[in-house]
Design a protein around this motif. Structure first.
Motif, PDB file in Angstrom:
ATOM      1  N   ILE A 158      -0.541 -39.567 -11.187  1.00 46.87           N
ATOM      2  CA  ILE A 158      -0.825 -39.474  -9.737  1.00 46.87           C
ATOM      3  C   ILE A 158      -2.174 -39.168  -9.453  1.00 46.87           C
ATOM      4  O   ILE A 158      -3.018 -39.793  -8.559  1.00 46.87           O
ATOM      5  N   GLU A 159      -2.899 -38.125 -10.123  1.00 52.35           N
ATOM      6  CA  GLU A 159      -4.275 -37.832 -10.114  1.00 52.35           C
ATOM      7  C   GLU A 159      -5.068 -39.010 -10.553  1.00 52.35           C
ATOM      8  O   GLU A 159      -6.214 -39.456  -9.684  1.00 52.35           O
ATOM      9  N   PHE A 160      -4.777 -39.610 -11.482  1.00 55.37           N
ATOM     10  CA  PHE A 160      -5.527 -40.867 -11.977  1.00 55.37           C
ATOM     11  C   PHE A 160      -5.312 -42.139 -10.844  1.00 55.37           C
ATOM     12  O   PHE A 160      -6.413 -42.664 -10.424  1.00 55.37           O
ATOM     13  N   ALA A 161      -4.390 -42.215 -10.464  1.00 55.25           N
ATOM     14  CA  ALA A 161      -3.949 -43.109  -9.457  1.00 55.25           C
ATOM     15  C   ALA A 161      -4.959 -42.920  -8.014  1.00 55.25           C
ATOM     16  O   ALA A 161      -5.636 -43.850  -7.524  1.00 55.25           O
ATOM     17  N   ARG A 162      -4.992 -41.633  -7.816  1.00 56.17           N
ATOM     18  CA  ARG A 162      -5.824 -41.123  -6.459  1.00 56.17           C
ATOM     19  C   ARG A 162      -7.231 -41.787  -6.559  1.00 56.17           C
ATOM     20  O   ARG A 162      -7.826 -42.410  -5.555  1.00 56.17           O
ATOM     21  N   VAL A 163      -7.735 -41.147  -7.704  1.00 57.36           N
ATOM     22  CA  VAL A 163      -9.299 -41.672  -7.710  1.00 57.36           C
ATOM     23  C   VAL A 163      -9.432 -43.100  -8.025  1.00 57.36           C
ATOM     24  O   VAL A 163     -10.464 -43.403  -7.425  1.00 57.36           O
ATOM     25  N   LEU A 164      -8.628 -43.696  -8.849  1.00 56.83           N
ATOM     26  CA  LEU A 164      -8.778 -45.213  -9.053  1.00 56.83           C
ATOM     27  C   LEU A 164      -8.730 -46.093  -7.662  1.00 56.83           C
ATOM     28  O   LEU A 164      -9.590 -46.797  -7.299  1.00 56.83           O
ATOM     29  N   ARG A 165      -7.586 -45.659  -6.882  1.00 57.54           N
ATOM     30  CA  ARG A 165      -7.705 -46.275  -5.474  1.00 57.54           C
ATOM     31  C   ARG A 165      -8.730 -45.837  -4.690  1.00 57.54           C
ATOM     32  O   ARG A 165      -9.281 -46.840  -3.905  1.00 57.54           O
TER      33      ARG A 165
END
Length: 117
Positions: free
Chosen positions: A100-107
């Motif tokens: 979730i943290e990675f996806a947040r930054v990626l988005r």
């Protein structure tokens, strides 16, 4: 004659694991991939002209990866652990929290996509 496809830049998280390693080998060999950026805690031990390695220790906070992620066209997230190798709480943190943290930054870092009309 059709226009050549744009080569993509791909990020792979967890390329030292079994699944991530297969994804890395496939991506490096694929002609549509221009650059593969791996993100992990340790070096993967592979030398290739299409490979860029980024070391990152704290997947609970991926904010420092924003610049790297802003240049990517796609991401393959293979970071994980085996059930039973860590506590249930650690398993949740690694498999859900880090994702979730990675996806947040990626988005929030992703470059705008052009529509194909």
């Amino acid at each position: 004659m059709t226009a050549p496809e744009k080569q993509m830049q791909l990020v792979i998280v967890g390329a030292t694991g079994m699944v991530g390693g297969y994804a890395l080998r496939y991506a490096l060999a694929h002609p549509a991939v221009q650059l593969v950026t791996t993100i992990g805690r340790r070096k993967i031990g592979v030398l290739h002209s299409k490979l860029n390695e980024v070391l990152h220790q704290d997947f609970a906070d991926c904010s420092a990866l924003a610049g790297v992620l802003s240049r990517q066209d796609a991401a393959v997230f293979c970071l994980g652990t085996y059930t039973g190798s860590v506590s249930d709480a650690e398993l949740r943190t690694i498999t859900a929290g880090y994702t979730i943290e990675f996806a947040r930054v990626l988005r929030s870092s992703a470059r705008p996509r052009r529509s194909h009309s």
